[in-house]
Design a protein around this motif. Structure first.
Motif, PDB file in Angstrom:
ATOM      1  N   ASP A  51       6.432   0.038   5.918  1.00 42.50           N
ATOM      2  CA  ASP A  51       5.756  -0.400   7.128  1.00 42.50           C
ATOM      3  C   ASP A  51       5.067  -1.923   7.285  1.00 42.50           C
ATOM      4  O   ASP A  51       4.331  -2.176   8.108  1.00 42.50           O
ATOM      5  N   ARG A  81       0.903  -1.208   0.000  1.00 43.32           N
ATOM      6  CA  ARG A  81       0.033  -0.162  -0.074  1.00 43.32           C
ATOM      7  C   ARG A  81       0.825   1.274   0.001  1.00 43.32           C
ATOM      8  O   ARG A  81       1.836   1.228   0.604  1.00 43.32           O
ATOM      9  N   ASP A  82       0.243   2.205  -0.941  1.00 46.89           N
ATOM     10  CA  ASP A  82       1.076   3.716  -0.578  1.00 46.89           C
ATOM     11  C   ASP A  82       2.498   3.580  -1.167  1.00 46.89           C
ATOM     12  O   ASP A  82       3.287   4.087  -0.211  1.00 46.89           O
ATOM     13  N   ASP A 141       2.836  -3.044   5.233  1.00 46.52           N
ATOM     14  CA  ASP A 141       1.446  -2.856   4.766  1.00 46.52           C
ATOM     15  C   ASP A 141       1.242  -3.263   3.567  1.00 46.52           C
ATOM     16  O   ASP A 141       1.222  -2.906   2.441  1.00 46.52           O
ATOM     17  N   THR A 142       0.599  -4.622   3.574  1.00 44.28           N
ATOM     18  CA  THR A 142       0.366  -5.391   2.141  1.00 44.28           C
ATOM     19  C   THR A 142      -1.126  -5.756   2.197  1.00 44.28           C
ATOM     20  O   THR A 142      -2.035  -5.626   3.047  1.00 44.28           O
ATOM     21  N   ARG A 143      -1.499  -6.136   0.661  1.00 42.36           N
ATOM     22  CA  ARG A 143      -2.768  -6.557   0.653  1.00 42.36           C
ATOM     23  C   ARG A 143      -2.787  -7.630  -0.466  1.00 42.36           C
ATOM     24  O   ARG A 143      -1.928  -7.301  -1.283  1.00 42.36           O
ATOM     25  N   ARG A 179       6.009   3.194   1.210  1.00 39.54           N
ATOM     26  CA  ARG A 179       5.463   3.204   2.767  1.00 39.54           C
ATOM     27  C   ARG A 179       5.175   1.740   2.934  1.00 39.54           C
ATOM     28  O   ARG A 179       5.109   1.301   3.987  1.00 39.54           O
ATOM     29  N   GLY A 180       4.360   0.806   1.800  1.00 38.70           N
ATOM     30  CA  GLY A 180       4.090  -0.271   2.017  1.00 38.70           C
ATOM     31  C   GLY A 180       5.178  -1.141   2.610  1.00 38.70           C
ATOM     32  O   GLY A 180       5.066  -1.588   3.719  1.00 38.70           O
TER      33      GLY A 180
END
Lengths: 341, 341, 341, 341
Positions: free
Chosen positions: B46, B38-39, B48-50, B42-43
């Motif tokens: 951080d 994500r983003d 931050d995954t999907r 930043r992913g």
């Protein structure tokens, strides 16, 4: 020096941008006089000319079509056609000619160049099937219009659980179908270069339907089923007694409907694809082609055509442009297949 | 094999087409697992995954922006940023990364590749200022939007005998201004690559006005007057006595108005240029870039980016893409000048 | 309280705006529970429902079609159809129903209301042929699409000195033809309400051609020649052996071509007219209709439909809406004639 | 009989459709001679006329602006202005005048009528703030453009987790903001008629952000915060330390950004809203208004203006049209609030 200009073959968006650029570029430096021939090769054949000056090309950038008119008149198919065109150019006092057109028009330009006429070509055709250039005037707009059509029919297809077949132009080359099909997310794209297996098309549509989605097929008017064209050449008669021929779009829709039981409709875009406001892309391309055509005239680069390579405008021999059709290469068609889910 | 994907930097139309193509191509042959960060950077920073699967990319072809989100987070400007990204990729179980972005994002991708990470790049930026590719995702749509804006303001300018200045994006490269200016028939086009002489701009506008027409100027946000930027940093006073500072568009409009006496307005397109439905061109380009990025991953072509050359998708070293900005070459700017009447 | 919602008949742009508004308005004050029936009346007949909540109506404002699906299933033509729908509503636990549709769908709604079911109607049809409301959802978008088509074919017609006939929807009412014909500047507009004299159409086209212009004719699919419909009802057979019927557009084009000698083409818009992004007008109208339908439910205004009068949304008896088709009144058709030069 | 025509005030799409209809209708039955005054009231004041015939109104239907030119010249603010206009009309040999404009222009027309001049009005203004008619020429196109802008910025806002404020026209009436906000699905709509509570706007944006979405606010240029306008007249300081003053869009964006910590941008549409190709709706409306204005002249209905009521064109006293501004009624603003989730 007096330069004649004509636009031949099917009209397309972006031609007026080219004419405007020619007029404006001709007015710079050592000014050239520009005259227009009306309706393609009919102009020099009939001596039908009009002056072409700054005031004629105001407010034309966003106008489709061609302010000079066009026709499919082809001197090559006439007795002494090339000679008669040459005489017409002389009679009009032209020292050179800029011919804007597709395969047919530039084929005549090439023959004229071979015969010693001072001619320069500009490639246009919505079908994008001219060699020696990355792209031709009018193609981008046609793809944009066809893509919008695919977007529009999709919402209806989904709402009614239907399949819809969109028939686009492309008698010998499938560029419009390929690109609008990719841009619109079509489930099958059928092009002249790759005879299609109707069983496979039907099976794919059935898979899409099974997932609860509505299949969309984009088919070029020149696409043919495997096993030959004969299926498409049986003449029919319409409601008014006129003999007519259903196009391949109707055929494919009928087959999908019959085989899947899903209500299937065909939409034939026809002339919608070639008219109206050009995309920004086609305005820029037409403009640049026009500017460089005038440069080619100033340089005496007879027998050449302007062409896009990457983001540069170059010159190519007319012979290269019209020698053979630029069709969709197998590896680009493979890209469309790689997208299928 | 698991492949991570991210989109970094300013969003643009066509990114979702690329993501869809990546997901679809990855599902073929030996399937690859795809996860999204994500983003932008930043992913991985951080964690931050999907997941990114077939159902995530339905109905996204005609959607602007990026379903993964984006940001301007830049690891290069952080302590150990590159190492932290690498750790983030490892933590997410990624064997490879496809980074979609402009100069900054691909700069990070290049640094990662140098550090041994298995990374492939996809070039996007509405500004079109990346080298090694004919064009980037998002540029065509931005030019289309800017051209429509020029078309719209023209009718108002003509009706009210005004001059209008349209400020478009392009901090370091004038591609959007050049192409929308040509497509919209602007009377002056000001780009960062060519410091402008305000006297000349004013004189040209005066000539247009003298012919009874309304001048339109397209100016890139990064265009600067000859003599340096300081002219743009003087605080001004608006009509109501409030002190204010405008961008270059406001500056140019003020100068034209002051010098010619013609009522002159500036329109700043801003974020309108980067959102909304992508053109068919950008959908096709994004799709093809996505497909070929997956091919590059399968081939282990680390450190490369996909690129358009003519009508083929090729690979280029990331170093070539980000080494230096692709700016408007003088000969293309000269085309715009050759159009002036 | 639980409210069922369905969309019946042909889909059109603006339906999703109505559904979104219903869901949002239902969540205010004393919240109502909303469930959707799939595919028009098939939903209650088959007990096919889906929950309809806030997350279902995100990002649907700019989507054509209907997220509930639609069908032409008509309970009135079935044995006990109305009773079966009523039972289906009870089985689904619905206290009330909002039926969104055209003449057929609202006809069923009216029959249900007569039978004591708590039902409210919302008028939609691209054809705009419902009484009791100034306009219906979907009509404005259909007119916009048809107008763009007229704009596009015009440039081709002018460039090639052709006549072009555009066939638009409208089996019983000519609103789309009338308005797109006026907006596109058509030289003749043929509507079902006014049987046309083909001699007069031909003569008008000949006059346009004589002035050096290209005639454009817009014809509603339901337009008929004076002297009866029989000319249009002779069945033909297409190239694939399927029995088919050429439409009135083909007929008119053939007649113009035959009588004037001008190359004449027909373009049939078909499903292009009903799909894709709704105009802002249709989004606002659909939204307001949806909001007021929920108000009508809260007020227990059973048997009514929402309607536009001026710029207000009012309620009208369903009986008024479906009692008779709203066709083009002679004085509005006279406006089109007054424009002819 | 000779009829003068002028277009006054801000230009808008649809004016040329009205002029074309006037010219065409005037040529029927007992033909009227039509002459155009240039640039609104400046025309009769300065005796600046042009003939207006069939050839002048070819190809203008899809053109924004006004071929007669416009200005904000207002005779009412001049000594003897009304008398001087009357003399100008006499000098030009006009027996009657059709004045096309908004509140100011029709106010002058009303004053002329009071003074015994044979004048008929046609209402236009993108703001839609004229009474006595359901809608004015140009409004639909402005709403369409603003809606497209909202659609475009939404994808960027979502991708970057930003809030975006779109400032649209409407100094005294919020129709454009209301309708484009509804059509675009805005999270807050701020209009002049309803002073806004910035705390509430901020809180709403925060709720949208908390749900993981990007807030979009549409604000009319004339919207004011509760407590008066003074909040908008404090000079601010931008990110670079320059003192500046923005419009209400900038103000609202700054407040949202400050209070929520979300990166927030403002886009000011400005002149984009009033130019370019008119929607089909505005072409039809302009055409019908033009036709009926000629009828009013033939009937000697001096002092009246044409108006839309439902789908009919009627006549209303000019006094009714300009007596008081048509602002958004509270119940229509309440509709926007009812949509909020």
């Amino acid at each position: 020096m007096r330069v004649g200009v004509l636009t031949g073959g099917g009209d397309c968006p972006g031609l007026n941008a080219a004419l405007r650029a020619i007029v404006r570029a001709a007015a710079h430096a050592e000014p050239l006089e520009v005259i227009g021939f009306r309706d393609g090769w009919r102009g020099p054949l009939d001596g039908d000319t009009r002056p072409l000056g700054a005031s004629d090309v105001l407010d034309v950038l966003d106008r489709g079509g061609t302010l000079l008119g066009s026709s499919r008149t082809n001197p090559i198919s006439m007795d002494d056609g090339i000679d008669r065109v040459r005489s017409g150019l002389v009679a009009a006092g032209c020292d050179a000619l800029i011919a804007i057109g597709g395969e047919d028009t530039l084929g005549v330009a090439h023959a004229l160049a071979e015969a010693g006429v001072a001619v320069v070509g500009v490639p246009k055709t919505i079908d994008n099937d001219l060699s020696a250039t990355d792209v031709t005037i009018g193609h981008d707009t046609a793809v944009a219009i066809a893509t919008e059509a695919v977007d529009r029919v999709r919402t209806t297809a989904e709402s009614h659980h239907r399949a819809i077949v969109v028939e686009v132009m492309g008698r010998h080359a499938g560029w419009i179908a390929l690109r609008s099909g990719i841009a619109g997310g079509a489930d099958a794209i059928l092009i002249p270069e790759q005879p299609f297996d109707i069983e496979e098309v039907v099976a794919r549509c059935a898979r899409v339907t099974a997932r609860g989605r509505a299949p969309i097929v984009v088919v070029a008017e020149g696409a043919v089923p495997q096993g030959g064209e004969e299926v498409l050449t049986r003449a029919g008669t319409d409601a008014f007694g006129h003999v007519q021929l259903g196009g391949v779009g109707d055929h494919v829709a009928a087959e999908i409907g019959r085989a899947t039981g899903v209500s299937t409709r065909a939409v034939v875009l026809g002339h919608l694809q070639r008219g109206g406001t050009p995309t920004a892309y086609d305005r820029v391309l037409g403009t640049r082609f026009g500017l460089h055509a005038v440069d080619a005239v100033r340089d005496g680069a007879w027998g050449s055509m302007v062409a896009l390579r990457g983001d540069e405008i170059v010159r190519a021999p007319l012979a290269d442009g019209v020698g053979k059709l630029k069709t969709v290469p197998p590896e680009q068609y493979a890209e469309a297949l790689a997208l299928l889910d």
